[in-house]
Design a protein around this motif. Structure first.
Motif, PDB file in Angstrom:
ATOM      1  N   MET A   1      82.903  46.728  41.257  1.00 44.09           N
ATOM      2  CA  MET A   1      83.604  45.853  40.153  1.00 44.09           C
ATOM      3  C   MET A   1      84.696  45.096  40.872  1.00 44.09           C
ATOM      4  O   MET A   1      85.273  45.586  41.766  1.00 44.09           O
ATOM      5  N   VAL A   2      84.876  43.799  40.291  1.00 49.45           N
ATOM      6  CA  VAL A   2      85.888  43.147  40.831  1.00 49.45           C
ATOM      7  C   VAL A   2      87.442  43.496  40.185  1.00 49.45           C
ATOM      8  O   VAL A   2      87.360  43.974  39.150  1.00 49.45           O
ATOM      9  N   GLY A   3      88.382  43.657  41.044  1.00 48.05           N
ATOM     10  CA  GLY A   3      89.516  43.938  40.550  1.00 48.05           C
ATOM     11  C   GLY A   3      90.257  42.792  40.190  1.00 48.05           C
ATOM     12  O   GLY A   3      89.936  41.864  40.029  1.00 48.05           O
ATOM     13  N   SER A   4      91.702  43.144  39.720  1.00 43.01           N
ATOM     14  CA  SER A   4      92.627  42.262  39.158  1.00 43.01           C
ATOM     15  C   SER A   4      93.035  41.340  40.507  1.00 43.01           C
ATOM     16  O   SER A   4      92.887  41.758  41.557  1.00 43.01           O
TER      17      SER A   4
ATOM     18  N   SER B   1      90.518  37.926  42.992  1.00 39.08           N
ATOM     19  CA  SER B   1      90.049  39.303  42.433  1.00 39.08           C
ATOM     20  C   SER B   1      89.132  39.794  43.140  1.00 39.08           C
ATOM     21  O   SER B   1      87.763  40.005  42.751  1.00 39.08           O
TER      22      SER B   1
ATOM     23  N   SER C   1      87.437  43.149  45.082  1.00 36.24           N
ATOM     24  CA  SER C   1      87.171  44.696  44.978  1.00 36.24           C
ATOM     25  C   SER C   1      87.196  44.847  46.410  1.00 36.24           C
ATOM     26  O   SER C   1      87.181  44.084  47.639  1.00 36.24           O
ATOM     27  N   ASP C   2      87.495  46.590  46.954  1.00 38.48           N
ATOM     28  CA  ASP C   2      87.504  46.727  48.198  1.00 38.48           C
ATOM     29  C   ASP C   2      86.298  46.585  49.061  1.00 38.48           C
ATOM     30  O   ASP C   2      86.115  46.183  50.019  1.00 38.48           O
ATOM     31  N   GLU C   3      85.031  46.580  48.414  1.00 41.40           N
ATOM     32  CA  GLU C   3      83.589  46.435  48.987  1.00 41.40           C
ATOM     33  C   GLU C   3      83.782  44.887  49.185  1.00 41.40           C
ATOM     34  O   GLU C   3      82.921  44.559  50.208  1.00 41.40           O
ATOM     35  N   GLN C   4      84.247  44.064  48.304  1.00 38.90           N
ATOM     36  CA  GLN C   4      84.200  42.469  48.568  1.00 38.90           C
ATOM     37  C   GLN C   4      85.174  41.993  49.698  1.00 38.90           C
ATOM     38  O   GLN C   4      84.753  41.317  50.480  1.00 38.90           O
TER      39      GLN C   4
END
Length: 164
Positions: free
Chosen positions: A1-4, A49, A51-54
């Motif tokens: 999921m993409v974060g802020s 924006s 995520s940690d994975e991105q």
């Protein structure tokens, strides 16, 4: 999921040691600074924006050479460690940062801005005046760069600038 929207700083290693006659230690000695060792790392600042994975995917795919480099999230310097970071001043073209944004967007990663700087880890007993001399006279170019003891905030000129 993409974060802020967030800012992320990545350290890229291994650091380089330039002990040659024109290296930073030799230049520091010209100013009679008590420097024993200077190790230089790249610092990559990202805004997006992500995520940690991105962040992991971006760093692995675009920032490091998998054969001989590593990356980690930037952390504050360890107790007793002298760290000076340098980076381009706002308004100075950061071609490497712009190319990183362009490449990340091509991969579908929500990166809005990126800048590339340098982190120097210094070994030696320096007082405040000597640290300032080291930063100003040896480690950075006053015309196009700025510096800080410890972490240097990213100099994103705009959060909506598109890469060329």
């Amino acid at each position: 999921m993409v974060g802020s929207l967030r800012d992320v700083a990545i350290i890229v290693g291994p650091g380089s040691l330039d002990g040659g006659e024109n290296g930073p230690v030799a230049r520091a000695r010209l100013f009679e600074l008590p420097v024993k060792r200077i190790e230089e790392f790249r610092v990559v600042h990202l805004r997006g924006s992500l995520s940690d994975e991105q962040v992991n995917g971006l760093a692995t795919a675009l920032v490091v050479d998998p054969v001989g480099q590593w990356w980690s999230l930037a952390e504050r310097a360890e107790q007793g460690q002298l760290v000076i970071e340098t980076g381009l001043r706002p308004g100075v073209t950061d071609r490497e940062g712009a190319e990183l944004v362009r490449s990340a967007v091509e991969l579908g990663l929500p990166v809005e801005a990126a800048t590339i700087g340098r982190r120097f880890v210094i070994e030696g007993e320096l007082n405040d005046a000597e640290v300032e001399t080291l930063a100003r006279r040896v480690l950075h170019n006053e015309v196009i760069e700025r510096w800080s003891v410890g972490s240097l905030a990213a100099a994103f000129t705009s959060t909506d600038t598109e890469a060329p």
